[in-house]
Design an enzyme around this catalytic site. Structure first.
Site, short mmCIF file in Angstrom:
data_model
loop_
_atom_site.label_atom_id
_atom_site.label_comp_id
_atom_site.label_asym_id
_atom_site.label_seq_id
_atom_site.Cartn_x
_atom_site.Cartn_y
_atom_site.Cartn_z
N ASP A 36 -5.73 7.57 -4.87
CA ASP A 36 -6.12 8.93 -4.50
C ASP A 36 -6.97 8.91 -3.23
OD1 ASP A 36 -6.35 11.66 -4.83
OD2 ASP A 36 -7.75 11.56 -6.52
N ASN A 42 -6.75 12.89 -10.24
CA ASN A 42 -7.48 13.35 -11.44
C ASN A 42 -7.32 14.87 -11.50
OD1 ASN A 42 -9.83 14.67 -10.07
ND2 ASN A 42 -10.14 12.58 -9.35
N TYR A 78 -8.54 4.09 -14.57
CA TYR A 78 -8.27 4.60 -15.92
C TYR A 78 -7.95 3.51 -16.95
CZ TYR A 78 -8.53 9.50 -14.38
OH TYR A 78 -8.96 10.72 -13.91
N ASP A 123 0.86 -1.18 0.00
CA ASP A 123 0.00 0.00 0.00
C ASP A 123 0.90 1.24 0.00
OD1 ASP A 123 -1.62 2.16 0.73
OD2 ASP A 123 -2.81 0.97 2.14
N SER A 181 -2.57 5.01 -13.83
CA SER A 181 -3.58 4.75 -14.87
C SER A 181 -4.03 3.29 -15.00
CB SER A 181 -3.11 5.24 -16.27
OG SER A 181 -3.15 6.65 -16.36
N THR A 182 -3.51 2.40 -14.15
CA THR A 182 -3.84 0.97 -14.33
C THR A 182 -5.08 0.52 -13.54
OG1 THR A 182 -2.40 0.23 -12.54
CG2 THR A 182 -1.43 0.35 -14.75
N GLY A 183 -5.71 1.46 -12.84
CA GLY A 183 -6.91 1.10 -12.07
C GLY A 183 -8.15 1.61 -12.78
N1 AR6 Z 1 -1.36 1.56 -2.93
C1 AR6 Z 1 -0.77 1.20 -4.10
N2 AR6 Z 1 -1.45 0.95 -5.23
C2 AR6 Z 1 -2.80 1.06 -5.17
C3 AR6 Z 1 -3.49 1.43 -4.00
C4 AR6 Z 1 -2.71 1.70 -2.83
N3 AR6 Z 1 -3.26 2.06 -1.67
N4 AR6 Z 1 -4.83 1.47 -4.27
C5 AR6 Z 1 -4.97 1.11 -5.57
N5 AR6 Z 1 -3.76 0.84 -6.11
P1 AR6 Z 1 -6.14 3.99 -9.48
P2 AR6 Z 1 -5.81 5.44 -12.03
C6 AR6 Z 1 -3.41 0.46 -7.49
O1 AR6 Z 1 -7.53 3.62 -9.83
O2 AR6 Z 1 -6.06 4.21 -12.81
C7 AR6 Z 1 -9.09 7.83 -8.81
O3 AR6 Z 1 -10.45 7.88 -8.54
C8 AR6 Z 1 -4.52 -0.04 -8.36
O4 AR6 Z 1 -4.71 -1.45 -8.14
O5 AR6 Z 1 -5.84 4.45 -8.10
O6 AR6 Z 1 -4.66 6.33 -12.43
C9 AR6 Z 1 -8.51 9.19 -9.16
O7 AR6 Z 1 -9.15 10.21 -8.44
C10 AR6 Z 1 -3.98 0.24 -9.75
O8 AR6 Z 1 -3.09 -0.78 -10.18
O9 AR6 Z 1 -5.58 5.17 -10.45
C11 AR6 Z 1 -8.77 9.28 -10.62
O10 AR6 Z 1 -10.09 9.74 -10.88
C12 AR6 Z 1 -3.15 1.53 -9.56
O11 AR6 Z 1 -2.96 1.64 -8.14
C13 AR6 Z 1 -8.61 7.87 -11.10
O12 AR6 Z 1 -8.89 7.05 -9.97
C14 AR6 Z 1 -3.83 2.78 -10.07
O13 AR6 Z 1 -5.23 2.72 -9.83
C15 AR6 Z 1 -7.20 7.58 -11.54
O14 AR6 Z 1 -7.15 6.27 -12.06
#
Ligand code: AR6
Length: 167
Positions: free
Chosen positions: A33, A23, A125, A9, A121-123
């Site tokens: 975030d 975002n 997005y 984490d 961007s891998t979540g």
């Molecule tokens: N620690 C490390 N990695 C994490 C954690 C954590 N606590 N939580 C999730 N991940 P994302 P995005 C991973 O969705 O795709 C938000 O709502 C997750 O499994 O956090 O850039 C923002 O406000 C994935 O592999 O970010 C934006 O609106 C990676 O972190 C939007 O999501 C990124 O997932 C950004 O989307």
């Protein structure tokens, strides 16, 4: 610069700076975030609101980065960057690469030597993990930076394995 991988984490990382996959609004969301604002407390959001009121009235553009302090987190700084939403019709790789290089540029301006990144961007997005890992490694290896340790923090085993196989 050493590139290291850990599964975990990002809010628990001891580092000079951790990077937030934010975002454009800078006002919070889910995923990384949400976790950063939840664990870091209200101070981070307060500083984000100030950034919106001063330099980023229209929000932080995709591919750019900006820093706040880290509130109650173990890190000193949070560097907020906005990844691109994945698209199959439009190649946005340069914007994803820019998140890494711009975040490192901000880290340098803060004097940060250890920086932890999530897989931007891998979540929400939707960027495929293997392609995101390739772009991330290419970008950080090309970057000229004073950062000495760059740590990728992968949330689950599957993401860790993909990054490890690409390193
Ligand atoms: N620690 C490390 N990695 C994490 C954690 C954590 N606590 N939580 C999730 N991940 P994302 P995005 C991973 O969705 O795709 C938000 O709502 C997750 O499994 O956090 O850039 C923002 O406000 C994935 O592999 O970010 C934006 O609106 C990676 O972190 C939007 O999501 C990124 O997932 C950004 O989307």
């Amino acid at each position: 610069m050493d590139i290291t991988l850990v599964q975990g984490d990002i809010t628990e990382q001891q580092a000079d700076a951790i990077v937030n996959a934010a975002n454009s609004s800078l006002l919070g969301g889910g995923g990384v975030d949400g976790a950063i604002h939840r664990r870091g407390g209200p101070r981070i959001l307060q500083e984000c609101r100030q950034l919106r009121a001063s330099h980023y009235g229209k929000g932080l553009p995709t591919g750019q980065a900006v820093a706040t302090t880290a509130g109650e987190l173990p890190a000193t700084w949070v560097i907020h960057t906005v990844g691109p939403v994945y698209s199959t019709s439009d190649d946005r790789s340069h914007l994803l690469a820019s998140c890494y290089t711009e975040s490192l540029r901000v880290a340098d301006s803060l004097g940060a030597r250890t920086v932890a990144f999530p897989a931007i961007s891998t979540g929400v997005y939707g960027w495929p993990m293997a392609d995101a890992a390739r772009i991330a490694f290419e970008a950080v290896r090309r970057a000229e930076t004073s950062v000495t340790e760059l740590r990728f923090v992968l949330f689950d085993r599957a993401a860790y394995d993909v990054f490890e196989s690409r390193l």
